[in-house]
Write an enzyme that holds these catalytic residues in place. Structure first.
Site, PDB file in Angstrom:
ATOM      1  N   LYS A 146      10.547  -5.348   8.426  1.00  0.00           N
ATOM      2  CA  LYS A 146      11.224  -5.448   9.728  1.00  0.00           C
ATOM      3  C   LYS A 146      10.764  -4.404  10.756  1.00  0.00           C
ATOM      4  CE  LYS A 146      15.459  -7.747   8.197  1.00  0.00           C
ATOM      5  NZ  LYS A 146      16.932  -7.699   8.124  1.00  0.00           N
TER       6      LYS A 146
ATOM      7  N   ASN B 150      13.574  -9.077  13.036  1.00  0.00           N
ATOM      8  CA  ASN B 150      13.723 -10.017  11.912  1.00  0.00           C
ATOM      9  C   ASN B 150      13.322 -11.430  12.316  1.00  0.00           C
ATOM     10  OD1 ASN B 150      15.976 -10.677  13.527  1.00  0.00           O
ATOM     11  ND2 ASN B 150      17.031 -11.515  11.741  1.00  0.00           N
TER      12      ASN B 150
ATOM     13  N   ASP C   8      19.887 -10.152  13.682  1.00  0.00           N
ATOM     14  CA  ASP C   8      20.863  -9.743  12.652  1.00  0.00           C
ATOM     15  C   ASP C   8      22.196  -9.317  13.277  1.00  0.00           C
ATOM     16  OD1 ASP C   8      19.460 -10.193  10.282  1.00  0.00           O
ATOM     17  OD2 ASP C   8      18.496  -8.230  10.322  1.00  0.00           O
TER      18      ASP C   8
ATOM     19  N   GLY D   4      28.020   2.698   6.794  1.00  0.00           N
ATOM     20  CA  GLY D   4      26.576   2.612   6.598  1.00  0.00           C
ATOM     21  C   GLY D   4      25.834   2.855   7.897  1.00  0.00           C
ATOM     22  N   ALA D   5      24.558   3.231   7.757  1.00  0.00           N
ATOM     23  CA  ALA D   5      23.726   3.478   8.942  1.00  0.00           C
ATOM     24  C   ALA D   5      22.287   3.044   8.673  1.00  0.00           C
ATOM     25  CB  ALA D   5      23.784   4.956   9.324  1.00  0.00           C
ATOM     26  N   GLY D   6      22.125   2.063   7.751  1.00  0.00           N
ATOM     27  CA  GLY D   6      20.790   1.536   7.466  1.00  0.00           C
ATOM     28  C   GLY D   6      20.435   0.446   8.478  1.00  0.00           C
ATOM     29  N   GLY D   7      19.499  -0.421   8.099  1.00  0.00           N
ATOM     30  CA  GLY D   7      19.005  -1.440   9.022  1.00  0.00           C
ATOM     31  C   GLY D   7      20.096  -2.379   9.512  1.00  0.00           C
ATOM     32  N   ALA D   8      20.933  -2.874   8.608  1.00  0.00           N
ATOM     33  CA  ALA D   8      21.977  -3.833   9.006  1.00  0.00           C
ATOM     34  C   ALA D   8      22.991  -3.149   9.920  1.00  0.00           C
ATOM     35  CB  ALA D   8      22.667  -4.405   7.768  1.00  0.00           C
TER      36      ALA D   8
ATOM     37  N   GLY E 266      29.812 -12.252   4.473  1.00  0.00           N
ATOM     38  CA  GLY E 266      28.443 -12.046   4.957  1.00  0.00           C
ATOM     39  C   GLY E 266      27.695 -13.333   5.275  1.00  0.00           C
TER      40      GLY E 266
HETATM   41  P1  NDP Z   1      19.368  -0.076   4.032  1.00  0.00           P
HETATM   42  O1  NDP Z   1      18.721   0.335   2.749  1.00  0.00           O
HETATM   43  O2  NDP Z   1      18.635   0.042   5.303  1.00  0.00           O
HETATM   44  O3  NDP Z   1      20.741   0.753   4.213  1.00  0.00           O
HETATM   45  C1  NDP Z   1      21.643   0.881   3.153  1.00  0.00           C
HETATM   46  C2  NDP Z   1      22.863   1.639   3.638  1.00  0.00           C
HETATM   47  O4  NDP Z   1      23.811   1.628   2.567  1.00  0.00           O
HETATM   48  C3  NDP Z   1      22.604   3.086   3.984  1.00  0.00           C
HETATM   49  O5  NDP Z   1      23.385   3.440   5.106  1.00  0.00           O
HETATM   50  C4  NDP Z   1      23.112   3.861   2.746  1.00  0.00           C
HETATM   51  O6  NDP Z   1      23.642   5.130   3.059  1.00  0.00           O
HETATM   52  C5  NDP Z   1      24.265   2.962   2.342  1.00  0.00           C
HETATM   53  N1  NDP Z   1      24.629   3.106   0.930  1.00  0.00           N
HETATM   54  C6  NDP Z   1      23.921   2.683  -0.146  1.00  0.00           C
HETATM   55  N2  NDP Z   1      24.589   2.969  -1.275  1.00  0.00           N
HETATM   56  C7  NDP Z   1      25.751   3.591  -0.897  1.00  0.00           C
HETATM   57  C8  NDP Z   1      26.851   4.134  -1.598  1.00  0.00           C
HETATM   58  N3  NDP Z   1      26.934   4.080  -2.926  1.00  0.00           N
HETATM   59  N4  NDP Z   1      27.873   4.672  -0.886  1.00  0.00           N
HETATM   60  C9  NDP Z   1      27.819   4.715   0.472  1.00  0.00           C
HETATM   61  N5  NDP Z   1      26.777   4.229   1.194  1.00  0.00           N
HETATM   62  C10 NDP Z   1      25.771   3.680   0.513  1.00  0.00           C
HETATM   63  O7  NDP Z   1      19.852  -1.582   3.777  1.00  0.00           O
HETATM   64  P2  NDP Z   1      20.132  -2.714   4.875  1.00  0.00           P
HETATM   65  O8  NDP Z   1      20.910  -2.100   5.972  1.00  0.00           O
HETATM   66  O9  NDP Z   1      18.884  -3.415   5.191  1.00  0.00           O
HETATM   67  O10 NDP Z   1      21.042  -3.736   4.054  1.00  0.00           O
HETATM   68  C11 NDP Z   1      22.381  -3.420   3.748  1.00  0.00           C
HETATM   69  C12 NDP Z   1      23.049  -4.685   3.229  1.00  0.00           C
HETATM   70  O11 NDP Z   1      23.123  -5.645   4.281  1.00  0.00           O
HETATM   71  C13 NDP Z   1      22.311  -5.378   2.075  1.00  0.00           C
HETATM   72  O12 NDP Z   1      23.253  -5.739   1.099  1.00  0.00           O
HETATM   73  C14 NDP Z   1      21.723  -6.620   2.725  1.00  0.00           C
HETATM   74  O13 NDP Z   1      21.619  -7.695   1.821  1.00  0.00           O
HETATM   75  C15 NDP Z   1      22.790  -6.912   3.783  1.00  0.00           C
HETATM   76  N6  NDP Z   1      22.312  -7.729   4.894  1.00  0.00           N
HETATM   77  C16 NDP Z   1      23.024  -8.856   5.190  1.00  0.00           C
HETATM   78  C17 NDP Z   1      22.648  -9.656   6.225  1.00  0.00           C
HETATM   79  C18 NDP Z   1      23.453 -10.877   6.527  1.00  0.00           C
HETATM   80  O14 NDP Z   1      22.984 -11.700   7.339  1.00  0.00           O
HETATM   81  N7  NDP Z   1      24.634 -11.060   5.954  1.00  0.00           N
HETATM   82  C19 NDP Z   1      21.474  -9.347   7.062  1.00  0.00           C
HETATM   83  C20 NDP Z   1      20.820  -8.098   6.699  1.00  0.00           C
HETATM   84  C21 NDP Z   1      21.221  -7.334   5.631  1.00  0.00           C
HETATM   85  P3  NDP Z   1      22.722   6.445   3.233  1.00  0.00           P
HETATM   86  O15 NDP Z   1      22.069   6.308   4.590  1.00  0.00           O
HETATM   87  O16 NDP Z   1      23.702   7.557   3.186  1.00  0.00           O
HETATM   88  O17 NDP Z   1      21.737   6.440   2.103  1.00  0.00           O
END
Ligand code: NDP
Length: 268
Positions: free
Chosen positions: A59, A80, A95, A118-122, A233
């Site tokens: 992405k 995406n 997204d 969370g603060a990842g891609g989604a 989701g």
């Molecule tokens: P990333 O790897 O970019 O981000 C993951 C996030 O989850 C980070 O903020 C991480 O925190 C946090 N995290 C992981 N494990 C834990 C934990 N045990 N406790 C607290 N925080 C945690 O992933 P994405 O953002 O790409 O994806 C996240 C989810 O979104 C996936 O399950 C994916 O399938 C789903 N998704 C769904 C979509 C939909 O259309 N429904 C579209 C896109 C994604 P930290 O930064 O602190 O490590």
């Protein structure tokens, strides 16, 4: 179709929409290795593809191979959905838009107070689109300070936003309209849920989860048990796909057909 790409639920959802509307388009899943991404994008140009989706881990890397970015993809910093405009490939991010569209079916986003886990891609895509949609206040709760603070700062360009460190079980404050799990916790793990103080879930009008496999996540089950409205989701996934089809072929597809195909592909 290449190895590893068969049986993709998203493909089933998109093809169901094409079939339902009598559109002679195909949506083909292909597994592309990181080192082959540039060649794959060039291949899509050569073969006249109308566009393509890309999922993790492409992405961000795909941006380097495109001609232009739509405004929200540019702010989010990830793509995406790619749309061919003449000979130019334009990167979009559907997204967060998909999440906001799904949420709008349930409540008024403008003026709402939202807690994003969370603060990842989604989370980034969702946070940015919520701010564009007029959310009044967005709190980002994340373990990693760098990612959490960066997302809050990005969102703060449009709305009130702050990062809160994730310490122990997250307390959902009274007056919260939406709590959204945008972490990967619960993915393929029906008994896992993000660390949230369960008794405080009643403070949220609606609890949403981006995780769609399983659809009925532990968080959503626990939220429903204390009387919260829930949003799974699949809504986000269906709406991001619909937004892509609109851009590619100019047709607004039937979401219920897409959701049914997706749900059925996920259970087979
Ligand atoms: P990333 O790897 O970019 O981000 C993951 C996030 O989850 C980070 O903020 C991480 O925190 C946090 N995290 C992981 N494990 C834990 C934990 N045990 N406790 C607290 N925080 C945690 O992933 P994405 O953002 O790409 O994806 C996240 C989810 O979104 C996936 O399950 C994916 O399938 C789903 N998704 C769904 C979509 C939909 O259309 N429904 C579209 C896109 C994604 P930290 O930064 O602190 O490590």
């Amino acid at each position: 179709m290449s190895e590893g790409a068969a049986g993709n639920p998203t493909g089933a959802m998109m093809e169901a929409a094409f079939a339902h509307h009598g559109l002679a388009w195909r949506y083909v899943n292909m597994e592309v290795a990181a080192e082959a991404l540039g060649d794959a994008v060039d291949g899509s140009r050569a073969m006249g593809f109308r566009g393509f989706n890309c999922s993790m881990p492409h992405k961000v890397a795909v941006i380097h191979h495109l001609d232009e970015l739509a405004p929200s993809a540019s702010v989010i910093g990830a793509v995406n959905c790619v749309v061919r405009d003449g000979q130019r490939l334009v990167g979009h991010n559907t997204d967060g838009e998909g999440f906001v569209r799904a949420l709008r079916e349930r409540l008024e986003v403008r003026g709402s107070r939202i807690v994003v886990l969370g603060a990842g891609g989604a989370a980034r895509a969702i946070g940015v689109e919520l701010s564009f949609a007029g959310a009044a206040e967005i709190t980002v709760v994340n373990r990693d300070q760098v990612r959490g603070a960066a997302l809050a700062e990005l969102i703060a360009a449009n709305t009130r936003a702050e990062w809160r460190p994730w310490v122990g079980d997250v307390f959902v404050p009274p007056g919260t309209d939406v709590l959204v799990n945008a972490t990967s916790v619960g993915l393929y793990a029906p008994d896992d849920r993000p660390a949230v103080e369960i008794a405080s879930l009643v403070n949220a009008r609606l609890v949403a989860d981006v995780v769609f496999n399983p659809v009925d996540t532990r968080l959503l089950r626990d939220a429903a048990a204390v009387g919260c409205e829930t949003l799974d989701g699949l809504g986000m996934l269906v709406h991001q796909g619909a937004a892509a089809i609109e851009r590619w072929v100019g047709v607004s597809p039937d979401r219920s057909v897409m959701r049914e195909a997706l749900a059925s592909a996920l259970t087979t």
